[in-house]
Design a protein around this motif. Structure first.
Motif, PDB file in Angstrom:
ATOM      1  N   GLN A   1       0.814  -1.216   0.000  1.00  0.00           N
ATOM      2  CA  GLN A   1       0.000   0.000   0.000  1.00  0.00           C
ATOM      3  C   GLN A   1       0.850   1.270   0.000  1.00  0.00           C
ATOM      4  OE1 GLN A   1      -2.797  -0.684  -0.964  1.00  0.00           O
ATOM      5  NE2 GLN A   1      -2.589  -2.871  -0.475  1.00  0.00           N
TER       6      GLN A   1
ATOM      7  N   THR B   1       0.803   1.344  -3.832  1.00  0.00           N
ATOM      8  CA  THR B   1      -0.425   1.829  -4.467  1.00  0.00           C
ATOM      9  C   THR B   1      -0.562   3.340  -4.285  1.00  0.00           C
ATOM     10  OG1 THR B   1      -1.668   1.238  -2.466  1.00  0.00           O
ATOM     11  CG2 THR B   1      -1.704  -0.337  -4.290  1.00  0.00           C
TER      12      THR B   1
ATOM     13  N   SER C   1       2.189   5.258  -6.158  1.00  0.00           N
ATOM     14  CA  SER C   1       1.900   5.211  -7.596  1.00  0.00           C
ATOM     15  C   SER C   1       0.780   6.169  -7.960  1.00  0.00           C
ATOM     16  CB  SER C   1       1.538   3.785  -8.019  1.00  0.00           C
ATOM     17  OG  SER C   1       2.620   2.898  -7.833  1.00  0.00           O
TER      18      SER C   1
ATOM     19  N   SER D   1       0.362  -2.172  -7.584  1.00  0.00           N
ATOM     20  CA  SER D   1       0.465  -0.731  -7.830  1.00  0.00           C
ATOM     21  C   SER D   1      -0.897  -0.196  -8.279  1.00  0.00           C
ATOM     22  CB  SER D   1       1.596  -0.412  -8.812  1.00  0.00           C
ATOM     23  OG  SER D   1       1.647  -1.366  -9.867  1.00  0.00           O
ATOM     24  N   LEU D   2      -1.116  -0.030  -9.575  1.00  0.00           N
ATOM     25  CA  LEU D   2      -2.348   0.618 -10.029  1.00  0.00           C
ATOM     26  C   LEU D   2      -3.520  -0.334 -10.248  1.00  0.00           C
ATOM     27  CD1 LEU D   2      -0.921   3.105 -12.713  1.00  0.00           C
ATOM     28  CD2 LEU D   2      -1.491   3.580 -10.322  1.00  0.00           C
TER      29      LEU D   2
ATOM     30  N   PRO E   1      -4.901  -3.656  -8.641  1.00  0.00           N
ATOM     31  CA  PRO E   1      -4.906  -4.769  -7.681  1.00  0.00           C
ATOM     32  C   PRO E   1      -5.757  -5.944  -8.149  1.00  0.00           C
ATOM     33  CG  PRO E   1      -6.258  -2.946  -6.876  1.00  0.00           C
ATOM     34  CD  PRO E   1      -5.546  -2.446  -8.099  1.00  0.00           C
TER      35      PRO E   1
ATOM     36  N   CYS F   1     -11.489  -0.777  -5.219  1.00  0.00           N
ATOM     37  CA  CYS F   1     -10.452  -0.866  -6.247  1.00  0.00           C
ATOM     38  C   CYS F   1     -10.467  -2.228  -6.936  1.00  0.00           C
ATOM     39  CB  CYS F   1      -9.073  -0.618  -5.615  1.00  0.00           C
ATOM     40  SG  CYS F   1      -8.830   1.037  -4.931  1.00  0.00           S
TER      41      CYS F   1
ATOM     42  N   HIS G   1      -8.919  -1.334 -10.915  1.00  0.00           N
ATOM     43  CA  HIS G   1      -7.833  -0.356 -10.834  1.00  0.00           C
ATOM     44  C   HIS G   1      -8.067   0.518  -9.605  1.00  0.00           C
ATOM     45  CE1 HIS G   1     -10.633   2.739 -12.260  1.00  0.00           C
ATOM     46  NE2 HIS G   1     -11.008   1.852 -13.183  1.00  0.00           N
ATOM     47  N   LEU G   2      -7.064   1.285  -9.204  1.00  0.00           N
ATOM     48  CA  LEU G   2      -7.201   2.136  -8.027  1.00  0.00           C
ATOM     49  C   LEU G   2      -8.317   3.156  -8.211  1.00  0.00           C
ATOM     50  CD1 LEU G   2      -3.514   2.858  -6.951  1.00  0.00           C
ATOM     51  CD2 LEU G   2      -5.045   1.038  -6.193  1.00  0.00           C
TER      52      LEU G   2
ATOM     53  N   SER H   1      -1.417  -8.541 -10.836  1.00  0.00           N
ATOM     54  CA  SER H   1      -1.556  -7.116 -10.499  1.00  0.00           C
ATOM     55  C   SER H   1      -0.452  -6.300 -11.156  1.00  0.00           C
ATOM     56  CB  SER H   1      -1.496  -6.927  -8.980  1.00  0.00           C
ATOM     57  OG  SER H   1      -2.446  -7.709  -8.301  1.00  0.00           O
TER      58      SER H   1
ATOM     59  N   THR I   1      -0.367  -3.560 -14.554  1.00  0.00           N
ATOM     60  CA  THR I   1       0.089  -2.170 -14.516  1.00  0.00           C
ATOM     61  C   THR I   1       1.263  -1.958 -15.465  1.00  0.00           C
ATOM     62  OG1 THR I   1      -0.643  -1.969 -12.216  1.00  0.00           O
ATOM     63  CG2 THR I   1       0.879  -0.292 -13.021  1.00  0.00           C
TER      64      THR I   1
END
Length: 352
Positions: free
Chosen positions: A123, A126, A129, A149-150, A152, A254, A259-260, A299, A303
């Protein structure tokens, strides 16, 4: 998990405080070797419910040791998810907008460096990023990201846990804390410890079992036991603390979106930051343990492909067979299997 020789650190340590954008008191740990660093600053960013110390497990050579020996100036960032700062109900948005930019500014002010590099985990990865692709960290030119990262991705059972168990347990307690293994302060905490004892039997370390209950579905979730030496498996009992359900609710959103997803409404964070062209020139290097039961290796692959779409050939992806989540840094063989890959990527950017 056999014993091995652990050497004393060969560096000095200094605590450097800084204020987050909302006034929260945070700090960096500055680690310097005997020789003057000649390759510039590197900021290491930990994950949820731990601290910067997670990069200094009792192993033969830590990532900190390897970086200092290779000529880097090392800084550990303790952001608002750190167990070394005042706990709160944080989100990734808060870290991205309020924590990471002032941390980077502080390192630049203290070192005089125009550019710096970052090694980010879970985290910390994340949220860092998020900040980078939103254009909030223009001073960072290389980002080494581990685990997620972007985009999950989690297992089907972990997805069900996020969707259904999180809302139920969140009605009973605002956070989970692996330290409840030593006796929870509330009836809910003690009840959850009994659940952990009844469902996790992978080892005798109840904090280790609690981390698996907290962070996903697996036995264990955050590492492969065969990758840890006995000292590290014992040491980790004191390295995990509270994690708020505000984070788990955001991660559920997410995972659902793929994505985030920002949840706080900060104008600095576009809603589609996991889909749009990144507002950064930083080169990303992605690492993923193929045996990660917290976030699937997919994941990082996702990204990597997303960023490569906009800048083909700029970024890199390393999949690590036999590794999980945190054993990428804490594993007894990480100094042979992982750290040389990280150093090669860092050194490549130094020479270009």
């Amino acid at each position: 998990m056999s014993a091995e020789t652990i050497h004393a650190p060969r560096y000095s340590e200094e605590i450097v405080p800084f204020l987050a954008g909302d006034g929260r008191a945070l700090h960096l740990v500055h680690l310097r070797g005997v020789e003057k660093p000649d390759k510039g600053p590197v900021v290491l960013v930990h994950g949820a419910g731990v601290r910067g110390n997670i990069f200094r497990a009792p192993v033969r050579q830590t990532l900190v040791d390897a970086l200092i020996e290779d000529g880097y100036d090392v800084w550990l960032e303790n952001w608002r998810a750190s167990i070394d700062v005042e706990p709160g109900e944080w989100t990734l948005d808060q870290a991205a907008v309020l924590d990471h930019p002032p941390a980077i500014r502080t390192v630049r002010e203290k070192t005089g460096a125009d550019k710096l590099k970052a090694i980010i985990h879970c985290q910390g990865s994340t949220s860092f990023s998020m900040a980078a692709v939103a254009g909030l960290l223009p001073e960072v030119d290389l980002i080494v990201s581990n685990a997620v990262s972007l985009h999950p991705r989690v297992s089907a059972t972990a997805k069900l846990k996020l969707h259904y168990a999180v809302p139920l347990v969140a009605q009973l307690t605002p956070f989970l804390d692996p330290q409840w293994a030593y006796g929870g302060p509330t009836r809910t905490a003690r009840m959850l410890t009994r659940v952990v004892q009844a469902t996790h039997h992978e080892c005798e370390n109840l904090v280790c079992r609690w981390t698996s209950f907290t962070y996903g579905t697996g036995f264990p979730v955050l590492w492969r036991h065969e990758n840890l030496n006995a000292q590290t498996h014992d040491w980790l009992q004191h390295e995990f603390g509270p994690v708020p359900f505000s984070f788990f609710r955001q991660m559920d959103a997410c995972v659902r979106a793929g994505h985030l997803v920002p949840v706080e409404g900060f104008r600095a964070l576009p809603e589609d930051l996991g889909e749009r062209e990144p507002q950064t020139d930083a080169r990303f290097v992605f690492f993923a343990g193929e045996e990660n039961h917290c976030f699937l290796a997919e994941s990082q692959r996702r990204t990597y492909e997303h960023l490569e779409h906009f800048h083909p050939g700029r970024h890199a992806l390393h999949l690590l067979p036999g590794y999980g989540h945190l054993d990428v840094f804490m594993g007894k063989r990480a100094h042979q299997d992982v750290f040389p890959l990280i150093l090669a990527e860092l050194d490549r950017s130094v020479t270009h």
